[in-house]
Structure formats: structure tokens, C-alpha cells
Design a protein around this motif. Structure first.
Motif, PDB file in Angstrom:
ATOM      1  N   LEU A 237      41.639  64.148  23.275  1.00 50.19           N
ATOM      2  CA  LEU A 237      41.468  62.547  23.181  1.00 50.19           C
ATOM      3  C   LEU A 237      40.354  61.663  23.760  1.00 50.19           C
ATOM      4  O   LEU A 237      39.351  61.813  24.819  1.00 50.19           O
TER       5      LEU A 237
ATOM      6  N   ASN B 122      41.832  60.798  18.171  1.00 52.82           N
ATOM      7  CA  ASN B 122      42.582  60.208  19.000  1.00 52.82           C
ATOM      8  C   ASN B 122      41.681  59.616  19.811  1.00 52.82           C
ATOM      9  O   ASN B 122      41.752  60.228  21.048  1.00 52.82           O
TER      10      ASN B 122
ATOM     11  N   LYS C 120      44.295  54.530  17.700  1.00 52.91           N
ATOM     12  CA  LYS C 120      45.867  54.697  18.491  1.00 52.91           C
ATOM     13  C   LYS C 120      46.297  53.962  19.468  1.00 52.91           C
ATOM     14  O   LYS C 120      48.120  54.544  19.442  1.00 52.91           O
TER      15      LYS C 120
ATOM     16  N   VAL D 177      49.005  59.189  23.434  1.00 53.36           N
ATOM     17  CA  VAL D 177      47.732  59.341  22.292  1.00 53.36           C
ATOM     18  C   VAL D 177      47.513  60.295  22.523  1.00 53.36           C
ATOM     19  O   VAL D 177      47.291  60.817  20.991  1.00 53.36           O
TER      20      VAL D 177
ATOM     21  N   GLY E 298      49.146  63.148  19.726  1.00 57.98           N
ATOM     22  CA  GLY E 298      48.795  61.135  17.803  1.00 57.98           C
ATOM     23  C   GLY E 298      49.728  60.355  17.345  1.00 57.98           C
ATOM     24  O   GLY E 298      49.977  60.053  16.476  1.00 57.98           O
TER      25      GLY E 298
END
Length: 217
Positions: free
Chosen positions: A52, A79, A101, A120, A123
Motif C-alpha cells: 500500500l 493500491n 482507491k 485499500v 484492493g
């Protein structure tokens, strides 16, 4: 279980330190890298391959928007969670179109920040609850379909595709989950968007919010 690995991008060291202290209370989460500008963020992402990226908008060099666009070109499955003080819906729309996202405000409660990080990182899409009313306000007056009045017009499979799209899955991932071809996913999405008068991904996310789908995931 492997730890969730995060790259934190913000030009204020105190913000990065505070965020690190906040999320690393969770033993399953780790900040593996930090960057204070967009160019460094690109380099650190390619070096560290985090799960992330938490991205501020106002950073030196490449700003958060341009860095997000470039990162999404490097890895379309990336992400990215935008962490910012900006409550302007224009920022939200632009960044989601760029590939982010999630969108979370720095002034939000720590519990919501952690929820956003986890969502997030998996995904999924996440929108700060403080912005939900603003999103609705710009939407509910546009079309009856956006209020769900014409929702019965779409098929069950079209609804499944829209839900997964709103949650942040790519067409390829949706096809794999539903055991249908990439082309079929595109067809279902296009048909549903036409029936509901949805013009882009922003519309899909807003429609999903109105239907309560983003609270279901």
C-alpha cells in the motif's frame, strides 16, 4: 501471516512519524519506507514493492496527483490511499480517476484511518465518511437512476460486476472471481452503466455508496 507493508509519502516529517506510530500499534502492519516528494516515492515504490502507498497530495516535485498517475502506470494493480486535509470533491474525483482507491482526511479519527488502510490494502475502495454527504449532495439530484430507482433494470450479473468495480477490482480480477472472460466483464459493465446513466468510475463509486455496497465489503 505476512505483515502489511506500507510506503508513506508526505513532506512533513511529523506527519509521517505520527502516522507510523498510529498504525504500527497493529502488529500486522509495518511502514517499510518513507518519501517526502513524488520522485522519491516512485523510486521507493520500485525498490520496496509495498502492499500500500499512502499518498499526500501537496508534496514537492511531482505532486500527489502526478505521482499517483505515474505509479499506476508502473503497476496498474497498485493500491494507493490518499491521505490529505483537502475536502474538495474535485480533488477526490481527480485522484480516483488517476487510479487512487481510497481517500481519507488527515483530521479523521484514527479508527477510520486504520479501516481505510486495511480496505485499500486489500484492493477495495474507501471514502472518508466525512465526505459521503458531499458526494451524495452532488449526485442525488442528477438522475433517478443514481438513487437506485432503476436498479431493477440491471441483471444480477451486471450488479455483481458493478459492485466489484466499485470495490476496486480490475476487469481481469473480476473475470477471475466470476469465472467469465475479460470481454464479458466489459460488456456487463458497459450495459449496466448505460442503463443507470453512469459515465465513469467516479459515477460507479458514487452509485455504490448510495446503494450501501461499500459498507458491505
Amino acid at each position: 501471516m505476512d505483515k502489511l507493508r506500507i510506503l508513506l509519502v508526505d513532506d512533513h516529517e511529523i506527519v509521517r512519524k505520527g502516522f507510523r506510530l498510529l498504525i504500527e500499534v497493529d502488529p500486522d502492519v509495518s511502514v517499510v519506507g518513507e518519501a517526502d516528494n513524488g520522485d522519491d516515492a516512485l523510486a521507493k515504490f520500485q525498490e520496496l514493492k509495498p502492499d500500500l502507498v499512502v499518498m499526500d497530495i501537496s508534496i514537492p516535485g511531482l505532486n500527489g496527483l502526478e505521482a499517483t498517475k505515474k505509479l499506476c502506470k508502473i503497476d496498474p494493480q497498485i493500491n494507493i490511499l490518499v491521505l490529505t486535509r483537502h475536502e474538495d470533491i474535485g480533488y477526490l474525483k481527480t485522484l480516483i480517476e488517476a487510479g487512487a482507491k481510497g481517500y481519507i482526511l488527515k483530521q479523521s479519527a484514527s479508527e477510520e484511518l486504520i479501516r481505510a488502510v486495511r480496505a485499500v490494502a486489500e484492493g477495495k475502495s474507501y471514502l472518508d465518511t466525512a465526505l459521503t454527504e458531499k458526494v451524495f449532495g452532488g449526485y442525488v439530484n442528477r438522475s433517478s437512476s443514481l438513487r437506485g430507482e432503476n436498479k431493477a433494470d440491471i441483471t444480477e450479473r451486471e450488479e455483481e460486476v458493478l459492485r466489484l468495480t466499485a470495490w476496486g477490482y480490475s476487469n481481469k480480477e473480476i473475470g477471475a472471481r466470476l469465472d467469465i472472460s475479460f470481454k464479458t466483464v466489459e460488456t456487463h459493465k458497459a450495459n449496466a452503466m448505460r442503463k443507470l446513466d453512469l459515465r465513469n468510475r467516479i459515477d460507479i463509486v458514487r452509485f455504490a455508496l448510495l446503494q450501501g455496497w461499500l459498507q458491505d465489503n
